[in-house]
Motif scaffolding. Sequence first.
Motif, PDB file in Angstrom:
ATOM      1  N   LYS A   6       0.810  -1.210   0.000  1.00 25.23           N
ATOM      2  CA  LYS A   6       0.000   0.000   0.000  1.00 25.23           C
ATOM      3  C   LYS A   6       0.854   1.276   0.000  1.00 25.23           C
ATOM      4  O   LYS A   6       0.314   2.374  -0.141  1.00 25.23           O
ATOM      5  N   PHE A   7       2.161   1.128   0.181  1.00 21.79           N
ATOM      6  CA  PHE A   7       3.041   2.293   0.159  1.00 21.79           C
ATOM      7  C   PHE A   7       3.125   2.856  -1.252  1.00 21.79           C
ATOM      8  O   PHE A   7       3.156   2.116  -2.234  1.00 21.79           O
ATOM      9  N   THR A   8       3.192   4.182  -1.339  1.00 20.50           N
ATOM     10  CA  THR A   8       3.454   4.817  -2.639  1.00 20.50           C
ATOM     11  C   THR A   8       4.945   4.689  -2.928  1.00 20.50           C
ATOM     12  O   THR A   8       5.729   4.296  -2.048  1.00 20.50           O
ATOM     13  N   LEU A   9       5.357   5.043  -4.140  1.00 17.38           N
ATOM     14  CA  LEU A   9       6.771   4.978  -4.497  1.00 17.38           C
ATOM     15  C   LEU A   9       7.593   5.899  -3.597  1.00 17.38           C
ATOM     16  O   LEU A   9       8.671   5.518  -3.117  1.00 17.38           O
ATOM     17  N   SER A  10       7.071   7.096  -3.333  1.00 15.81           N
ATOM     18  CA  SER A  10       7.815   8.044  -2.479  1.00 15.81           C
ATOM     19  C   SER A  10       7.942   7.504  -1.050  1.00 15.81           C
ATOM     20  O   SER A  10       8.975   7.698  -0.396  1.00 15.81           O
ATOM     21  N   GLN A  11       6.930   6.794  -0.566  1.00 14.69           N
ATOM     22  CA  GLN A  11       7.000   6.197   0.770  1.00 14.69           C
ATOM     23  C   GLN A  11       7.985   5.031   0.805  1.00 14.69           C
ATOM     24  O   GLN A  11       8.681   4.834   1.797  1.00 14.69           O
ATOM     25  N   GLY A  12       8.040   4.276  -0.290  1.00 13.72           N
ATOM     26  CA  GLY A  12       9.024   3.195  -0.386  1.00 13.72           C
ATOM     27  C   GLY A  12      10.442   3.733  -0.345  1.00 13.72           C
ATOM     28  O   GLY A  12      11.313   3.201   0.353  1.00 13.72           O
ATOM     29  N   LYS A  13      10.677   4.827  -1.070  1.00 11.85           N
ATOM     30  CA  LYS A  13      12.006   5.461  -1.066  1.00 11.85           C
ATOM     31  C   LYS A  13      12.327   6.023   0.318  1.00 11.85           C
ATOM     32  O   LYS A  13      13.469   5.942   0.783  1.00 11.85           O
ATOM     33  N   MET A  14      11.309   6.595   0.963  1.00  7.27           N
ATOM     34  CA  MET A  14      11.503   7.137   2.304  1.00  7.27           C
ATOM     35  C   MET A  14      11.860   6.023   3.286  1.00  7.27           C
ATOM     36  O   MET A  14      12.749   6.190   4.134  1.00  7.27           O
ATOM     37  N   LEU A  15      11.192   4.890   3.181  1.00  6.04           N
ATOM     38  CA  LEU A  15      11.492   3.754   4.060  1.00  6.04           C
ATOM     39  C   LEU A  15      12.939   3.309   3.899  1.00  6.04           C
ATOM     40  O   LEU A  15      13.629   3.044   4.889  1.00  6.04           O
ATOM     41  N   ILE A  16      13.415   3.254   2.659  1.00  7.57           N
ATOM     42  CA  ILE A  16      14.804   2.870   2.399  1.00  7.57           C
ATOM     43  C   ILE A  16      15.763   3.841   3.090  1.00  7.57           C
ATOM     44  O   ILE A  16      16.748   3.436   3.712  1.00  7.57           O
ATOM     45  N   LYS A  17      15.463   5.141   3.007  1.00  4.81           N
ATOM     46  CA  LYS A  17      16.299   6.155   3.658  1.00  4.81           C
ATOM     47  C   LYS A  17      16.288   5.989   5.177  1.00  4.81           C
ATOM     48  O   LYS A  17      17.331   6.032   5.833  1.00  4.81           O
ATOM     49  N   LEU A  18      15.085   5.779   5.728  1.00  5.25           N
ATOM     50  CA  LEU A  18      14.956   5.718   7.179  1.00  5.25           C
ATOM     51  C   LEU A  18      15.519   4.431   7.767  1.00  5.25           C
ATOM     52  O   LEU A  18      15.961   4.408   8.921  1.00  5.25           O
ATOM     53  N   ILE A  19      15.532   3.360   6.978  1.00 11.14           N
ATOM     54  CA  ILE A  19      16.211   2.129   7.416  1.00 11.14           C
ATOM     55  C   ILE A  19      17.696   2.419   7.593  1.00 11.14           C
ATOM     56  O   ILE A  19      18.318   2.012   8.577  1.00 11.14           O
ATOM     57  N   ASN A  20      18.258   3.173   6.637  1.00  9.51           N
ATOM     58  CA  ASN A  20      19.668   3.565   6.739  1.00  9.51           C
ATOM     59  C   ASN A  20      19.885   4.427   7.980  1.00  9.51           C
ATOM     60  O   ASN A  20      20.862   4.258   8.713  1.00  9.51           O
ATOM     61  N   ARG A  21      18.950   5.319   8.248  1.00  5.52           N
ATOM     62  CA  ARG A  21      19.052   6.188   9.433  1.00  5.52           C
ATOM     63  C   ARG A  21      19.051   5.361  10.719  1.00  5.52           C
ATOM     64  O   ARG A  21      19.868   5.591  11.623  1.00  5.52           O
ATOM     65  N   GLU A  22      18.131   4.410  10.818  1.00  6.89           N
ATOM     66  CA  GLU A  22      17.985   3.620  12.046  1.00  6.89           C
ATOM     67  C   GLU A  22      19.111   2.604  12.218  1.00  6.89           C
ATOM     68  O   GLU A  22      19.597   2.398  13.330  1.00  6.89           O
ATOM     69  N   THR A  75      20.762   3.647  -1.344  1.00  8.17           N
ATOM     70  CA  THR A  75      20.570   5.053  -0.979  1.00  8.17           C
ATOM     71  C   THR A  75      21.230   5.344   0.358  1.00  8.17           C
ATOM     72  O   THR A  75      21.035   4.611   1.326  1.00  8.17           O
ATOM     73  N   ASP A  76      22.028   6.426   0.397  1.00  4.18           N
ATOM     74  CA  ASP A  76      22.714   6.768   1.643  1.00  4.18           C
ATOM     75  C   ASP A  76      21.884   7.743   2.469  1.00  4.18           C
ATOM     76  O   ASP A  76      20.829   8.209   2.039  1.00  4.18           O
ATOM     77  N   TRP A  77      22.361   8.027   3.678  1.00  2.00           N
ATOM     78  CA  TRP A  77      21.669   8.929   4.603  1.00  2.00           C
ATOM     79  C   TRP A  77      22.610  10.054   4.986  1.00  2.00           C
ATOM     80  O   TRP A  77      23.687   9.825   5.511  1.00  2.00           O
ATOM     81  N   GLN A  78      22.206  11.292   4.694  1.00  6.66           N
ATOM     82  CA  GLN A  78      23.043  12.458   4.977  1.00  6.66           C
ATOM     83  C   GLN A  78      22.269  13.466   5.831  1.00  6.66           C
ATOM     84  O   GLN A  78      21.684  14.423   5.309  1.00  6.66           O
ATOM     85  N   PRO A  79      22.227  13.253   7.155  1.00 11.57           N
ATOM     86  CA  PRO A  79      21.423  14.115   8.039  1.00 11.57           C
ATOM     87  C   PRO A  79      21.888  15.570   8.097  1.00 11.57           C
ATOM     88  O   PRO A  79      21.123  16.455   8.459  1.00 11.57           O
ATOM     89  N   GLU A  80      23.142  15.811   7.736  1.00 13.56           N
ATOM     90  CA  GLU A  80      23.660  17.190   7.724  1.00 13.56           C
ATOM     91  C   GLU A  80      23.684  17.760   6.313  1.00 13.56           C
ATOM     92  O   GLU A  80      24.069  18.906   6.119  1.00 13.56           O
ATOM     93  N   ASN A 140      22.073   2.520  10.461  1.00 13.52           N
ATOM     94  CA  ASN A 140      23.395   3.036  10.102  1.00 13.52           C
ATOM     95  C   ASN A 140      24.058   2.203   8.995  1.00 13.52           C
ATOM     96  O   ASN A 140      25.267   2.104   8.913  1.00 13.52           O
ATOM     97  N   GLN A 141      23.225   1.572   8.187  1.00 10.94           N
ATOM     98  CA  GLN A 141      23.670   0.804   7.017  1.00 10.94           C
ATOM     99  C   GLN A 141      22.570   0.884   5.973  1.00 10.94           C
ATOM    100  O   GLN A 141      21.394   0.992   6.316  1.00 10.94           O
ATOM    101  N   SER A 142      22.955   0.776   4.715  1.00 13.26           N
ATOM    102  CA  SER A 142      21.938   0.786   3.666  1.00 13.26           C
ATOM    103  C   SER A 142      21.167  -0.534   3.670  1.00 13.26           C
ATOM    104  O   SER A 142      21.643  -1.544   4.195  1.00 13.26           O
ATOM    105  N   SER A 143      19.979  -0.509   3.081  1.00  9.03           N
ATOM    106  CA  SER A 143      19.177  -1.740   2.976  1.00  9.03           C
ATOM    107  C   SER A 143      19.944  -2.800   2.208  1.00  9.03           C
ATOM    108  O   SER A 143      19.864  -3.996   2.522  1.00  9.03           O
ATOM    109  N   TYR A 144      20.680  -2.373   1.193  1.00  3.02           N
ATOM    110  CA  TYR A 144      21.478  -3.306   0.383  1.00  3.02           C
ATOM    111  C   TYR A 144      22.500  -4.032   1.262  1.00  3.02           C
ATOM    112  O   TYR A 144      22.640  -5.256   1.196  1.00  3.02           O
ATOM    113  N   GLU A 145      23.205  -3.271   2.098  1.00  3.22           N
ATOM    114  CA  GLU A 145      24.230  -3.861   2.975  1.00  3.22           C
ATOM    115  C   GLU A 145      23.611  -4.833   3.983  1.00  3.22           C
ATOM    116  O   GLU A 145      24.201  -5.876   4.293  1.00  3.22           O
ATOM    117  N   LEU A 146      22.435  -4.478   4.497  1.00  2.00           N
ATOM    118  CA  LEU A 146      21.758  -5.357   5.460  1.00  2.00           C
ATOM    119  C   LEU A 146      21.352  -6.680   4.819  1.00  2.00           C
ATOM    120  O   LEU A 146      21.578  -7.754   5.386  1.00  2.00           O
TER     121      LEU A 146
END
Length: 200
Positions: free
Chosen positions: A127-143, A177-182, A145-151
């Motif tokens: 049920k996720f939209t494409l933008s929500q899927g991309k957001m989930l990938i980013k936030l997995i990296n945030r939580e 996709t990487d995570w750049q909080p700054e 500290n590794q990309s979904s691919y690496e996990l």
Amino acid sequence: MKRGLFILFLFLFLAVPGLRAQVFQEEHPAYKHFYRVIIDNDTVPMIGLRTFYVFPPEKFKNKKEEKFYWKTVHDVKKTLPYAKLIYAIFIETYEYMETLPDDKAREEHMKRMEKEVFHQYKPVLKKFTLSQGKMLIKLINRECNQSSYELIKAFLGSFRANFWQFFGKMFGASLKTDWQPEGKDKTIERICILVEQGSL
């Protein structure tokens, strides 16, 4: 530092002659440190509050930018709980795999886990939209500290990681996709903080 000052204050307070005191630390969802101090049959709560972040109000150049911001807020609110859930599953799985006797047992467990997780969360993720899927990938990296691919690569191997990366690319999403909080993800990081502390 703050904890040290608290302990020093408590020590000085308890050193007052004639006072009999007991200190109990307890868990409380709203506070970082929660103590019950019993002094001569009177209970006094001592609370250490969690850090609370305050940001200046958002300024938008136009309605389109404002609309995009609130869409991002909506996407973060929908996907952040799942990113945190994935992190919890990641930790639990890692700890359990450490107890397994050999690689064969670990591989069997991971295959079973993949099926169970896919079966349980597929209806929600569909049920996720494409933008929500991309957001989930980013936030997995945030939580994590590794990309979904690496996990995926760490737990299921390169073949499965490349398969899911190819699958994601077909829909315009990358598991790398990487995570750049700054940097480019500064606004999303700010939204995450506000959502986590319940102020957005």
